[in-house]
Design a protein around this motif. Structure first.
Motif, short mmCIF file in Angstrom:
data_model
loop_
_atom_site.label_atom_id
_atom_site.label_comp_id
_atom_site.label_asym_id
_atom_site.label_seq_id
_atom_site.Cartn_x
_atom_site.Cartn_y
_atom_site.Cartn_z
N VAL A 173 0.83 -1.21 0.00
CA VAL A 173 0.00 0.00 0.00
C VAL A 173 0.86 1.26 0.00
CG1 VAL A 173 -0.28 0.20 2.51
CG2 VAL A 173 -2.09 1.00 0.99
N ASN A 174 2.08 1.17 0.48
CA ASN A 174 2.99 2.31 0.50
C ASN A 174 3.44 2.73 -0.90
OD1 ASN A 174 3.04 2.65 3.33
ND2 ASN A 174 4.45 0.96 3.50
N CYS A 175 3.16 1.91 -1.89
CA CYS A 175 3.68 2.15 -3.23
C CYS A 175 2.65 2.70 -4.22
CB CYS A 175 4.29 0.86 -3.78
SG CYS A 175 5.72 0.29 -2.83
N ILE A 176 1.45 2.97 -3.76
CA ILE A 176 0.41 3.42 -4.68
C ILE A 176 0.78 4.76 -5.32
CG2 ILE A 176 -2.00 4.16 -4.86
CD1 ILE A 176 -2.68 1.93 -2.90
N SER A 177 1.32 5.68 -4.54
CA SER A 177 1.68 6.98 -5.14
C SER A 177 2.83 6.82 -6.13
CB SER A 177 2.04 8.01 -4.06
OG SER A 177 3.20 7.63 -3.38
N THR A 178 3.70 5.82 -5.93
CA THR A 178 4.77 5.55 -6.89
C THR A 178 4.17 5.10 -8.22
OG1 THR A 178 6.25 4.92 -5.10
CG2 THR A 178 6.88 4.22 -7.30
N ILE A 179 3.12 4.32 -8.17
CA ILE A 179 2.42 3.88 -9.37
C ILE A 179 1.82 5.10 -10.08
CG2 ILE A 179 0.43 2.57 -10.24
CD1 ILE A 179 0.98 0.64 -7.84
N PHE A 180 1.21 6.00 -9.32
CA PHE A 180 0.63 7.20 -9.90
C PHE A 180 1.71 8.08 -10.55
CE2 PHE A 180 -3.00 7.01 -6.58
CZ PHE A 180 -3.62 6.03 -7.30
N GLU A 181 2.85 8.22 -9.87
CA GLU A 181 3.94 9.05 -10.41
C GLU A 181 4.49 8.44 -11.71
OE1 GLU A 181 6.70 9.32 -7.17
OE2 GLU A 181 5.27 10.44 -5.95
N GLY A 182 4.63 7.13 -11.73
CA GLY A 182 5.12 6.46 -12.94
C GLY A 182 4.15 6.62 -14.09
N THR A 183 2.87 6.57 -13.78
CA THR A 183 1.84 6.76 -14.81
C THR A 183 1.90 8.18 -15.37
OG1 THR A 183 0.47 5.11 -13.70
CG2 THR A 183 -0.62 6.49 -15.33
N GLU A 184 2.18 9.15 -14.51
CA GLU A 184 2.35 10.54 -14.97
C GLU A 184 3.54 10.65 -15.91
OE1 GLU A 184 0.71 13.59 -14.71
OE2 GLU A 184 -0.90 12.30 -14.01
N GLN A 185 4.61 9.93 -15.59
CA GLN A 185 5.79 9.93 -16.45
C GLN A 185 5.43 9.38 -17.84
OE1 GLN A 185 9.03 8.17 -14.20
NE2 GLN A 185 10.44 8.76 -15.82
N LYS A 229 7.55 3.92 3.57
CA LYS A 229 8.62 3.71 2.60
C LYS A 229 8.20 2.67 1.56
CE LYS A 229 13.53 2.48 2.41
NZ LYS A 229 13.61 2.79 1.05
N CYS A 230 8.52 2.97 0.32
CA CYS A 230 8.24 2.05 -0.79
C CYS A 230 9.57 1.67 -1.42
CB CYS A 230 7.33 2.72 -1.81
SG CYS A 230 7.05 1.73 -3.29
N ASP A 231 9.86 0.39 -1.49
CA ASP A 231 11.07 -0.07 -2.15
C ASP A 231 10.84 -0.06 -3.65
OD1 ASP A 231 12.44 -0.55 0.24
OD2 ASP A 231 11.51 -2.52 0.44
N THR A 232 11.66 0.70 -4.37
CA THR A 232 11.51 0.83 -5.81
C THR A 232 12.83 0.61 -6.52
OG1 THR A 232 11.97 3.20 -5.81
CG2 THR A 232 9.67 2.55 -5.54
N GLU A 233 12.71 0.49 -7.81
CA GLU A 233 13.87 0.34 -8.67
C GLU A 233 13.53 0.96 -10.01
OE1 GLU A 233 16.38 -3.46 -10.37
OE2 GLU A 233 15.15 -3.72 -8.59
N ARG A 234 14.48 1.62 -10.64
CA ARG A 234 14.24 2.20 -11.98
C ARG A 234 14.26 1.06 -12.98
NH1 ARG A 234 13.62 7.25 -12.13
NH2 ARG A 234 14.11 7.68 -14.30
N ARG A 235 13.09 0.81 -13.58
CA ARG A 235 12.95 -0.32 -14.50
C ARG A 235 12.44 0.17 -15.84
NH1 ARG A 235 11.92 -5.16 -11.24
NH2 ARG A 235 12.56 -6.23 -13.10
#
Length: 128
Positions: free
Chosen positions: A55-67, A100-106
């Motif tokens: 659940v901590n990663c939902i905003s990361t999904i939104f940011e990636g979609t904006e990209q 915190k959301c663990d991410t990686e540039r993919r």
């Protein structure tokens, strides 16, 4: 954490269900976008959650979609981004402060596959 995400998506999905377009339409557009991105844009990297169920990663999904939305190669998929924006608006009020959301540039292909999984989860939880 997975249970929390499930309940969050369920609550958001139930209230969003009447206004949402079909999952099939969103997923079809996403598949077409993936094909375009695979052919045309191979060097774009997007911050991608390692665990899509966090659940901590939902905003990361939104940011990636904006990209993706701001990339010239995806301009013809404006319908997808409009529909996804509605989904985002329904989920945002339900979100608590994220940790915190663990991410990686993919690659965009991997991000789009994770986005597809996220959309399927949202719609699966609206049918419960």
């Amino acid at each position: 954490m997975k249970t929390h995400l499930y309940l969050l998506l369920l609550a958001a999905g139930i209230s969003a269900a009447p206004q949402m377009s079909s999952m099939a339409e969103l997923l079809t557009l996403l598949q077409q976008m993936c094909e375009v991105m695979t052919k045309d844009i191979q060097n774009l990297r997007i911050e991608t959650p390692n665990n899509i169920d966090d659940v901590n990663c939902i905003s990361t999904i939104f940011e990636g979609t904006e990209q993706l939305k701001n990339n010239p190669a995806t301009k013809k998929f404006s319908v997808f981004f409009q529909k996804f924006e509605r989904l985002k608006q329904w989920l945002m009020p339900s979100l608590e402060k994220e940790g915190k959301c663990d991410t990686e540039r993919r690659s965009t292909t991997i991000f789009i596959k994770k986005l597809t999984t996220f959309i399927r989860e949202v719609f699966k939880n609206t049918r419960v």
